[in-house]
Design an enzyme around this catalytic site. Structure first.
Site, mmCIF file in Angstrom:
data_model
loop_
_atom_site.group_PDB
_atom_site.id
_atom_site.type_symbol
_atom_site.label_atom_id
_atom_site.label_comp_id
_atom_site.label_asym_id
_atom_site.label_seq_id
_atom_site.Cartn_x
_atom_site.Cartn_y
_atom_site.Cartn_z
ATOM 1 N N TYR A 73 0.847 -1.193 0.000
ATOM 2 C CA TYR A 73 0.000 0.000 0.000
ATOM 3 C C TYR A 73 0.881 1.240 0.000
ATOM 4 C CZ TYR A 73 0.946 0.803 4.992
ATOM 5 O OH TYR A 73 1.550 1.066 6.193
ATOM 6 N N CYS A 74 0.270 2.362 -0.382
ATOM 7 C CA CYS A 74 0.956 3.655 -0.363
ATOM 8 C C CYS A 74 -0.090 4.726 -0.091
ATOM 9 C CB CYS A 74 1.697 3.905 -1.675
ATOM 10 S SG CYS A 74 0.625 3.887 -3.130
ATOM 11 N N THR A 75 0.220 5.971 -0.399
ATOM 12 C CA THR A 75 -0.704 7.065 -0.064
ATOM 13 C C THR A 75 -1.972 7.025 -0.905
ATOM 14 O OG1 THR A 75 1.171 8.472 0.545
ATOM 15 C CG2 THR A 75 -0.945 9.563 0.155
ATOM 16 N N ILE B 19 -4.074 4.711 1.181
ATOM 17 C CA ILE B 19 -4.558 5.178 2.482
ATOM 18 C C ILE B 19 -5.663 6.207 2.305
ATOM 19 C CG2 ILE B 19 -3.862 6.220 4.668
ATOM 20 C CD1 ILE B 19 -0.962 5.381 3.914
#
Length: 289
Positions: free
Chosen positions: A73-75, A103
């Site tokens: 996952y990332c931003t 996120i």
């Protein structure tokens, strides 16, 4: 397999086959982002730039079976798409998934699909048990940090206290360091990361000290003060261009019309000359772009 089951320690062992079932959850963001917030059980990549991610993946997953479940996952979901492609196409992993939308999308679900997150206050009360993401989501807009839970996992750059009061950049333009800071230090230093930067940030004009002409004694007791870079460059520009610069402008307008503004006007030329002088001139050993 979900982040929820990982967090709760749910036994998901497949008794019918000897295959790895506990996912590796990778946070594909940089250290300054993971230092203020991340998902429970996630592993930060400990990188300063995204370019370092792929070497970090090679080191972390060197001895991991190719069918090991890996979640990334990332931003906002872009970086983990690239990571997912690298894991499957370059490293040969066969069980890779990602958090769609990152996120930001997860936060939106928690917020009941708010139509305009930008109108919400940065620091809002969220029940910690409702979110597997703890702390502040570092975002790349005017907010810089969006608090998702009340967990303070950041460290104040000034006093080293655990905090999440301020996530942003040092107010000094000479520093502009990414930082986490407690409210006490933020108020005391007016948004600077240190006392030195707080003093520097108070200077609002450009002061240039010019040496006197060899033939004329300086009679001025103060140095000239310029309000902006245009005023400075105009005062130090030679209005009559040499044939070399005239030819440069002519060739640029002819061969690269879209870039002609880069070599037009006295300000552009003087600015380039000034930057070259600051860097020690051509071949002066600068760090480069």
């Amino acid at each position: 397999q979900t982040l929820q089951s990982i967090d709760e320690g749910t036994d998901t062992t497949d008794t019918t086959a000897d295959k790895p079932t506990t996912p590796i959850v990778l946070d594909c963001r940089n250290s300054y982002e993971t230092n203020v917030g991340l998902f429970t059980q996630a592993e930060p990549m400990q990188t300063e730039t995204f370019a370092e991610t792929f070497d970090a993946l090679q080191q972390r997953l060197a001895d991991v079976p190719k069918d090991q479940p890996i979640m990334a996952y990332c931003t906002g979901g872009i970086r983990c798409v690239k990571v997912g492609a690298y894991l499957t196409q370059e490293m040969g992993f066969t069980n890779v998934s990602r958090l769609a939308g990152g996120i930001v999308a997860y936060d939106r679900v928690l917020s009941d699909a708010d139509t305009d997150n930008s109108t919400e206050p940065l620091f809002r009360d969220v029940t910690n048990t409702t979110s597997l993401f703890k702390g502040v989501n570092y975002v790349f807009d005017g907010r810089v940090g969006r608090k998702i839970t009340n967990d303070a996992i950041g460290t104040c750059i000034t006093c080293q206290m655990t905090t999440h009061d301020f996530v942003g950049n040092c107010v000094s333009t000479a520093c502009h360091k990414r930082m986490v800071q407690c409210q006490t230090c933020f108020d005391r230093l007016n948004g600077a990361c240190s006392q030195e930067c707080a003093s520097t940030a108070k200077v609002e004009t450009i002061t240039v000290i010019t040496p006197p002409s060899p033939a004329i004694e300086s009679s001025s007791s103060s140095s000239p003060v310029y309000q902006d870079i245009d005023e400075y460059t105009t005062a130090h520009s030679t209005l009559t261009k040499s044939p070399f610069y005239q030819q440069m402008e002519s060739n640029t307008r002819h061969f690269l019309p879209t870039g002609s503004h880069m070599v037009s006007g006295s300000t552009q030329g003087t600015l380039l000359q000034t930057l070259a002088a600051f860097g020690g001139g051509v071949g002066g050993g600068g760090n480069g772009a």
